[in-house]
Design a protein around this motif. Structure first.
Motif, short mmCIF file in Angstrom:
data_model
loop_
_atom_site.label_atom_id
_atom_site.label_comp_id
_atom_site.label_asym_id
_atom_site.label_seq_id
_atom_site.Cartn_x
_atom_site.Cartn_y
_atom_site.Cartn_z
N GLN A 198 0.82 -1.21 0.00
CA GLN A 198 0.00 0.00 0.00
C GLN A 198 0.85 1.25 0.00
N GLU A 209 -1.08 6.93 -0.96
CA GLU A 209 -2.41 7.41 -1.38
C GLU A 209 -3.54 6.65 -0.71
N GLY A 210 -3.23 5.49 -0.17
CA GLY A 210 -4.26 4.61 0.39
C GLY A 210 -4.91 5.16 1.64
N GLY A 211 -6.10 4.63 1.95
CA GLY A 211 -6.83 5.07 3.13
C GLY A 211 -6.46 4.26 4.36
N THR A 218 -1.40 4.28 6.78
CA THR A 218 -0.65 4.39 5.54
C THR A 218 0.70 5.03 5.80
N GLY A 240 -3.54 1.37 -3.07
CA GLY A 240 -3.31 2.79 -2.88
C GLY A 240 -3.46 3.57 -4.17
N THR A 253 -11.49 2.09 -0.82
CA THR A 253 -12.47 3.16 -0.99
C THR A 253 -13.42 2.88 -2.17
N THR A 273 -8.78 14.68 1.85
CA THR A 273 -8.33 13.75 2.88
C THR A 273 -7.13 14.34 3.61
N ARG A 296 -4.97 7.91 7.11
CA ARG A 296 -5.60 8.79 6.12
C ARG A 296 -7.11 8.69 6.23
N GLY A 318 -8.98 6.68 0.95
CA GLY A 318 -7.84 6.97 0.10
C GLY A 318 -8.08 8.25 -0.67
N GLN A 319 -7.00 8.82 -1.22
CA GLN A 319 -7.14 10.03 -2.02
C GLN A 319 -7.99 9.81 -3.26
#
Length: 364
Positions: A148, A151-153, A156, A183, A206, A232, A244, A329-330
């Protein structure tokens, strides 16, 4: 892209699909209070690997959840658990009795848990966020890793997927360890990119949370859908380690709280979770000690971590984003709809197949 079913490109039937017993190289990650039976079964039926999140379940709830998934689908699925949970060995034994194919871990399990799972016929797949972690768990004999990027939720790291993934695929090249990229993934373009980097599959959290099969309430999903790519934040104020989440007003207030104000609420929420889950206080203390040792947390961080389940539950189960946190995540900023798991997987595989065929036609 039409999103209609097409014959998958041969590259989408690879070592991952063969090893894990699924149709497509797509994984639905284990998200607390989200990756429950309905979502996991829908993912499995659609040809992906669904991961049941057991970290927010009691042992008895896990028994019931496994039965619920198996009642809906006969296809393979995974169970995610915490390696430092006091009853991790008992959960592994349960999974073995139930014929679970994959044991997924949020942190790297020790060698004894890996052996226990292997002895029961399971594949072991921890999540990692650094090249050195990949090297370590490969030496311990894991079967795959979920890599991951930042960018992952949820929990992270800081290294983006585009830098972390090639590092890991390079260090694991020639091994039997399957690489699953996570991610920032949400469509067929990302799947093709991950394969190009040397990964065997993609994992999405996400994107699966925002499906019609997800148990999350409509009002909460609407908050996610209204969030842009800058919506985020990686906060340490949720549970003491980088996490995140959506940058809601509630999270902004968490960020602004003083140390003095932070811990009383954490204690209160931890006690609420203890009462709700029926977990013994002695088990919570033992789990806290294990977290402190395995993750190198301070006692204040352990206390904040004990507070996390109630903050997640407030938003994801109770439908109160104003009183809880929402891991994300973003990629949330580029998601605009709520397809079913079946529609989503058809869409991703169709788009990936078209891209791969197009690339081949350019070469010829």
């Amino acid at each position: 892209m039409t999103g209609s079913a097409v014959t998958p490109h041969p590259a989408l039937r690879n070592g991952f699909t063969e090893k894990f017993g699924v149709e497509y190289p797509i994984v639905q990650t284990g998200m607390g209070y989200v990756s429950y039976p309905r979502l996991v079964a829908a993912t499995a039926e659609a040809g992906g690997l669904g991961i049941l999140a057991s970290a927010t379940m009691t042992y008895d709830e896990l028994v019931a959840a496994i039965a619920a998934v198996k009642k809906t689908t006969a296809k393979a699925f995974a169970v995610n658990l915490r390696a430092d949970a006091p009853d991790a060995a008992e959960r592994i034994d349960l999974m073995g009795r139930e014929g679970i194919r994959v044991a997924s871990f949020a942190q790297a399990p020790k060698k004894d848990l890996i052996k226990r799972a292997h002895d029961l016929g399971m594949l072991v797949v921890p999540s990692i966020g650094a090249k050195r972690h990949a090297q370590k768990v490969a030496e311990w004999g894991v079967d795959g890793v979920i890599v991951q990027g930042g960018e992952g939720g949820g929990h992270t790291g800081s290294i983006p997927t585009t830098l972390l993934l090639p590092q890991v695929t390079d260090v694991l090249r020639g091994s039997d360890v399957t690489v699953i990229a996570a991610g920032g993934f949400f469509d067929g373009r990302g799947l093709v990119a991950a394969l190009a980097y040397g990964a065997d599959a993609i994992a999405m959290g996400t994107r699966f949370l925002l499906t019609s099969d997800s148990p999350v309430g409509t009002a909460v999903k609407e908050v996610y859908l209204a969030t842009d790519v800058n919506g985020t934040v990686v906060s340490k104020e949720v549970d003491g380690v980088p996490h995140r989440v959506l940058a809601t007003d509630f999270v902004k207030r968490l960020e602004q709280r003083s140390v003095v104000a932070r811990y009383p609420r954490s204690i209160a929420n931890a006690l609420r979770f203890q009462k709700l889950s029926g977990t013994k206080l002695t088990d919570m203390v033992r789990e806290g000690l294990a977290m402190k040792k395995s993750q190198g947390l301070s006692w204040p961080q352990v206390l904040m971590a004990a507070n996390t389940p109630m903050l997640l539950k407030a938003a994801m189960v109770d439908g109160r984003p104003d009183l809880g946190v929402m891991a994300s995540g973003q990629v949330v900023g580029v998601i605009e709809d709520l397809p079913s798991c079946a529609e989503l997987i058809v869409r991703i595989t169709a788009q990936a197949s078209e891209i791969l065929h197009d690339l081949e036609s350019r070469e010829s």
